[in-house]
Design an enzyme around this catalytic site. Structure first.
Site, PDB file in Angstrom:
ATOM      1  CG  ASP A  11      68.647  -2.511 -50.991  1.00 48.23           C
ATOM      2  OD1 ASP A  11      69.575  -3.247 -50.583  1.00 48.23           O
ATOM      3  OD2 ASP A  11      68.179  -1.582 -50.298  1.00 48.23           O
ATOM      4  CG  ASP A  16      72.891  -3.988 -51.034  1.00 49.03           C
ATOM      5  OD1 ASP A  16      71.940  -4.690 -50.670  1.00 49.03           O
ATOM      6  OD2 ASP A  16      73.051  -2.814 -50.665  1.00 49.03           O
ATOM      7  CG  ASN A  40      70.596   0.736 -50.207  1.00 49.83           C
ATOM      8  OD1 ASN A  40      70.356   1.213 -49.102  1.00 49.83           O
ATOM      9  ND2 ASN A  40      71.323  -0.362 -50.367  1.00 49.83           N
ATOM     10  CB  THR A 124      71.755  -7.438 -48.471  1.00 44.21           C
ATOM     11  OG1 THR A 124      71.567  -7.330 -49.882  1.00 44.21           O
ATOM     12  CG2 THR A 124      72.538  -8.705 -48.148  1.00 44.21           C
ATOM     13  CG  PHE A 165      67.555   2.101 -44.922  1.00 48.23           C
ATOM     14  CD1 PHE A 165      66.953   3.318 -45.211  1.00 48.23           C
ATOM     15  CD2 PHE A 165      67.703   1.174 -45.956  1.00 48.23           C
ATOM     16  CE1 PHE A 165      66.503   3.612 -46.494  1.00 48.23           C
ATOM     17  CE2 PHE A 165      67.255   1.458 -47.234  1.00 48.23           C
ATOM     18  CZ  PHE A 165      66.660   2.672 -47.509  1.00 48.23           C
ATOM     19  CG  ASN A 166      68.051  -3.141 -45.268  1.00 49.21           C
ATOM     20  OD1 ASN A 166      68.016  -2.271 -46.129  1.00 49.21           O
ATOM     21  ND2 ASN A 166      69.057  -3.989 -45.155  1.00 49.21           N
ATOM     22  CG  HIS A 239      75.644  -1.806 -42.796  1.00 48.75           C
ATOM     23  ND1 HIS A 239      75.532  -1.682 -41.428  1.00 48.75           N
ATOM     24  CD2 HIS A 239      75.873  -0.551 -43.263  1.00 48.75           C
ATOM     25  CE1 HIS A 239      75.678  -0.413 -41.083  1.00 48.75           C
ATOM     26  NE2 HIS A 239      75.888   0.290 -42.174  1.00 48.75           N
ATOM     27  CG  ASP A 240      73.849  -4.942 -47.297  1.00 47.00           C
ATOM     28  OD1 ASP A 240      73.104  -4.949 -46.295  1.00 47.00           O
ATOM     29  OD2 ASP A 240      73.706  -4.133 -48.226  1.00 47.00           O
TER      30      ASP A 240
END
Length: 314
Positions: A11, A16, A40, A124, A165-166, A239-240
């Site tokens: 996303d 990402d 996102n 992700t 979040f995800n 993160h991703d």
């Protein structure tokens, strides 16, 4: 060396976009396609961003649009983190290509059925597409080698006190995925908050001199600004990219194999990835929870990746 066939479900999103750049630069991965999901930003924006990034880095990879909303809930997006476009900061031209016909779920199924060997999924964003795929094509689950995902946390959260979040965006989807029986690697906040990019790292990337290097540095500039203003941090967490790096360089990580389940009912803990790190429940292991990363080596791999496109800035 035989490449690992993967589909990236994402996303985009600044991190990402960097995950896509890492994956497409790797000699270890065969990226069969990219599927997009609302997360996102809205599905229209995340799909547009995926197409723009792939075209910018010169990769002709099919993009399939996926779910625009979670399975049972309204979509919650994160414009305060990624901006109104989902990729605020650097300016990319609109892509000349479009998403392919058909849904992300059907595209995943097609790839799984057409490939003789098992595929891995790198996720992700919210897990909506993957959950719908598993519900729609349960007979194909055995042909998925692994799901390497960014999401969750053994301890704490970033979108609520207890949830990342995800996972929080679509906890029902996450629950379906974690109960699927497919091996899962969870790159949650425990590790991604240690995958830190500092100002000197951004300048090292920018100093490579090429267009992709400068694009990644600009992405990180914007991402760092949010974390400085909202969190008081002098770094941005990658993160991703951790979900990609586990597929390409698993030796970077330390981890614990344990049982993970998703809280779907808690007033304060909805979306929490309850991770039994101490084996107290005696429930079967269903996830590898990443806990630490070799940060310096991560930076080296990111620099190498941008130079795969830029050839040292030439």
């Amino acid at each position: 060396m035989k490449k690992i066939p993967v589909i990236i479900d994402c996303d985009p999103g600044h991190d990402d976009a960097i995950a896509l750049i890492l994956a497409c630069a790797s000699e270890k991965l065969d990226v069969l396609g990219v599927t997009t999901v609302g997360g996102n930003q809205t599905i229209e924006k995340t799909s547009k961003n995926a197409l723009k990034v792939l075209e910018f880095i010169g990769k002709t990879i099919p993009v399939a649009k996926g779910a625009d909303v979670p399975i049972r809930r309204e979509l919650e997006i994160a414009p305060e983190v990624h901006g109104e476009t989902g990729l605020d900061g650097p300016v990319l031209p609109d892509a000349k290509t479009s998403a392919i016909e058909g849904t992300a779920v059907d595209f995943i199924a097609k790839c799984v059925m057409e490939n003789q060997e098992k595929l891995s999924l790198i996720a992700t964003g919210p897990l909506t597409n993957i959950a719908i795929f598993l519900l729609s094509y349960p007979q194909l689950a055995e042909k998925i080698e692994r799901i390497s995902l960014m999401g969750g946390a053994a301890i704490g959260g970033n979108w609520s006190a207890a949830a990342e979040f995800n996972i929080l965006v679509d906890p029902e989807a996450a629950s379906i995925v974690f109960q699927s029986g497919i091996p899962i690697t969870m790159a949650g906040l425990d590790v991604t908050h240690k995958a830190r990019i500092y100002r000197e790292d951004i300048e090292k990337i920018r100093s490579q001199g090429g267009r992709v290097a400068c694009f990644v540095a600009d992405l990180l500039d914007y991402f760092s600004k949010f974390h400085a203003e909202q969190c008081g941090w002098d770094f941005a967490p990658l993160h991703d990219p951790c979900a990609v790096l586990y597929e390409t360089a698993p030796e970077l990580f330390s981890y614990k194999d344990c049982h993970v389940e998703i809280d779907l009912e808690g007033e304060h803990t909805l979306g929490c990835t309850v991770s039994d790190l101490n084996g107290l429940t005696n429930k079967p292991v269903n996830a590898r929870v990443l806990l630490d990363i070799d940060r310096e080596k991560m930076i080296e791999l990111l620099v190498e990746a941008v130079n795969q496109y830029d050839k040292g800035g030439e």
